[in-house]
Scaffold this active site. Sequence first.
Site, mmCIF file in Angstrom:
data_model
loop_
_atom_site.group_PDB
_atom_site.id
_atom_site.type_symbol
_atom_site.label_atom_id
_atom_site.label_comp_id
_atom_site.label_asym_id
_atom_site.label_seq_id
_atom_site.Cartn_x
_atom_site.Cartn_y
_atom_site.Cartn_z
ATOM 1 N N ASP A 295 5.245 11.832 7.010
ATOM 2 C CA ASP A 295 4.321 12.041 7.926
ATOM 3 C C ASP A 295 4.361 10.751 8.652
ATOM 4 O O ASP A 295 4.703 9.676 8.234
ATOM 5 C CB ASP A 295 2.728 12.041 7.129
ATOM 6 C CG ASP A 295 1.788 12.787 8.281
ATOM 7 O OD1 ASP A 295 0.897 11.970 8.292
ATOM 8 O OD2 ASP A 295 1.885 13.801 8.734
ATOM 9 N N TYR A 297 3.246 7.747 10.980
ATOM 10 C CA TYR A 297 2.162 6.603 10.915
ATOM 11 C C TYR A 297 0.978 7.376 12.119
ATOM 12 O O TYR A 297 1.490 7.845 13.057
ATOM 13 C CB TYR A 297 2.433 5.398 11.487
ATOM 14 C CG TYR A 297 3.594 4.803 10.660
ATOM 15 C CD1 TYR A 297 4.824 4.345 11.096
ATOM 16 C CD2 TYR A 297 3.292 4.575 9.305
ATOM 17 C CE1 TYR A 297 5.873 3.715 10.238
ATOM 18 C CE2 TYR A 297 4.137 3.822 8.210
ATOM 19 C CZ TYR A 297 5.456 3.368 8.813
ATOM 20 O OH TYR A 297 6.263 2.844 8.063
ATOM 21 N N PHE A 308 9.500 5.825 8.511
ATOM 22 C CA PHE A 308 9.308 4.521 8.111
ATOM 23 C C PHE A 308 9.514 3.350 9.177
ATOM 24 O O PHE A 308 8.917 2.220 9.110
ATOM 25 C CB PHE A 308 10.252 4.119 7.053
ATOM 26 C CG PHE A 308 10.036 4.850 5.978
ATOM 27 C CD1 PHE A 308 11.071 5.739 5.440
ATOM 28 C CD2 PHE A 308 9.133 4.491 4.895
ATOM 29 C CE1 PHE A 308 10.835 6.611 4.426
ATOM 30 C CE2 PHE A 308 9.075 5.426 3.728
ATOM 31 C CZ PHE A 308 9.776 6.348 3.365
ATOM 32 N N HIS A 417 8.514 6.448 -4.683
ATOM 33 C CA HIS A 417 8.391 5.800 -3.190
ATOM 34 C C HIS A 417 8.023 4.352 -2.931
ATOM 35 O O HIS A 417 7.404 3.659 -3.968
ATOM 36 C CB HIS A 417 7.120 6.632 -2.672
ATOM 37 C CG HIS A 417 6.769 6.843 -1.198
ATOM 38 N ND1 HIS A 417 6.327 5.574 -0.579
ATOM 39 C CD2 HIS A 417 7.293 7.739 -0.333
ATOM 40 C CE1 HIS A 417 6.189 5.820 0.815
ATOM 41 N NE2 HIS A 417 6.896 7.210 1.001
#
Length: 452
Positions: A295, A297, A308, A417
């Site tokens: 998703d 930020y 990322f 993760h």
Amino acid sequence: MPDILAPAPIQTVCDRLLTTYPNATYELDWQTPEQLLIATILAAQTTDKKVNTVTAQLFATFPDLPSLADAAIADIEAIVKPVSFHRRKAQNIQAVAQQLLTQFGGAVPQSLEALVTLPGVARKTANVVLNCAFNLPSGIVVDTHVARVSGRLGLTNQSQAPKIEIDLMRQIPQQQWATWGPAMVLHGRYVCKAKKPDCDRCVFADICPSATVSSVSTATTPQPLSTPTQSMQINLGDWTPWLTDELQKPYFQKLQAFVTQARAQGEVFPPEAEVFSAFALTSPSAIKVLILGQDPYHDNGQAHGLSFSVKPGVKIPPSLRNMFRELEDDLGIPPADTGYLVPWAKQGVMLLNAVLTVNAHQANSHKNQGWEKFTDAVIRMVSDHTDHVVFVLWGGYARKKTKLIDASKHTIIESAHPSPLSARNGFFGSQPFSRVNGALVEHGQGEIDWQL
């Protein structure tokens, strides 16, 4: 007990609430179910804004469940001191961390019955976690905002949360339970406020039996909802021939309308021109690596279309800090002072999120609207039409995508993760960067220069 008001028509209420607050969520900052659980425990009788300030420091200091479980209680108390009942909450969140590790394998259980056995977790907290982290309609969260707005709409005459929840569950379709609570909280917080309800802006004003609580008469009509007037900008560059058919499918047309509507009603990240940056920067002929995020930020100035990655000058998020830490341990490359990953993308590292847009400050708010179908199609096409790509799948969500990839001709690198609450459970020490380069060399492709 007051007499119940003649209720507003429930189907109209549901329709307008869903349209006005699509996929609403709570205004707590979190990345994992564990973080959401801890934040929700801290949020009792405290503002979300204050909790977000506290959890930013808490998760940075204790980045995973083991570190929180083993911490000195005085250190936890010092961080959470700004919230109400901080000593009791500090004890509860440490006990929760310990119990999750010893009884639930280090993961948040996905049942109401199991969650309420945790210290400091009652039904309301459990429902928040199940609704928002897992999209499970376990019940309807009832806080002061939900209680107030539901009463004003005539949907309940009860004053106690459990009884209000029962009234609401009897009327509201179960598939809407998970979003009803968060949406009503937003409506109560910003429109149907306790002292000065803004009936002029309320989408329920023409059907609300309490609309006269303000100076506005019951004849006042709500502001019309914004109607999409154009499709979102789509610039896929060299990907266009690959994806033209996908863009014509009914689900994608519906997705476009949803995103356009969301932008008409509020801020959406990333900016419209940057939604497809991952495609613009890494063409099909150049792709060597695909790193899948989930998703974008959702805070100001962060998202710009690459998983990322954040824009220059923006504070590096916790997951990316952990990626840099692992990069140093793996290849000896010191952590960068920027989270801007465009240099990776230009070398053939496609930084793709499964969902490409999000409402400001509402994590996962565009989940299950069609983006997952689109990005699944992208992954399948990369698998089918390229000779060799290294797919990097971090965390349970990403690892489910292995079924889309032909492992006989591509390399799949999986691990936990890099999120602070999971990095120690298999991400640290996984050496993804050297493994990517090793796989590329083995297939006659050039290595990635990971130095930023």
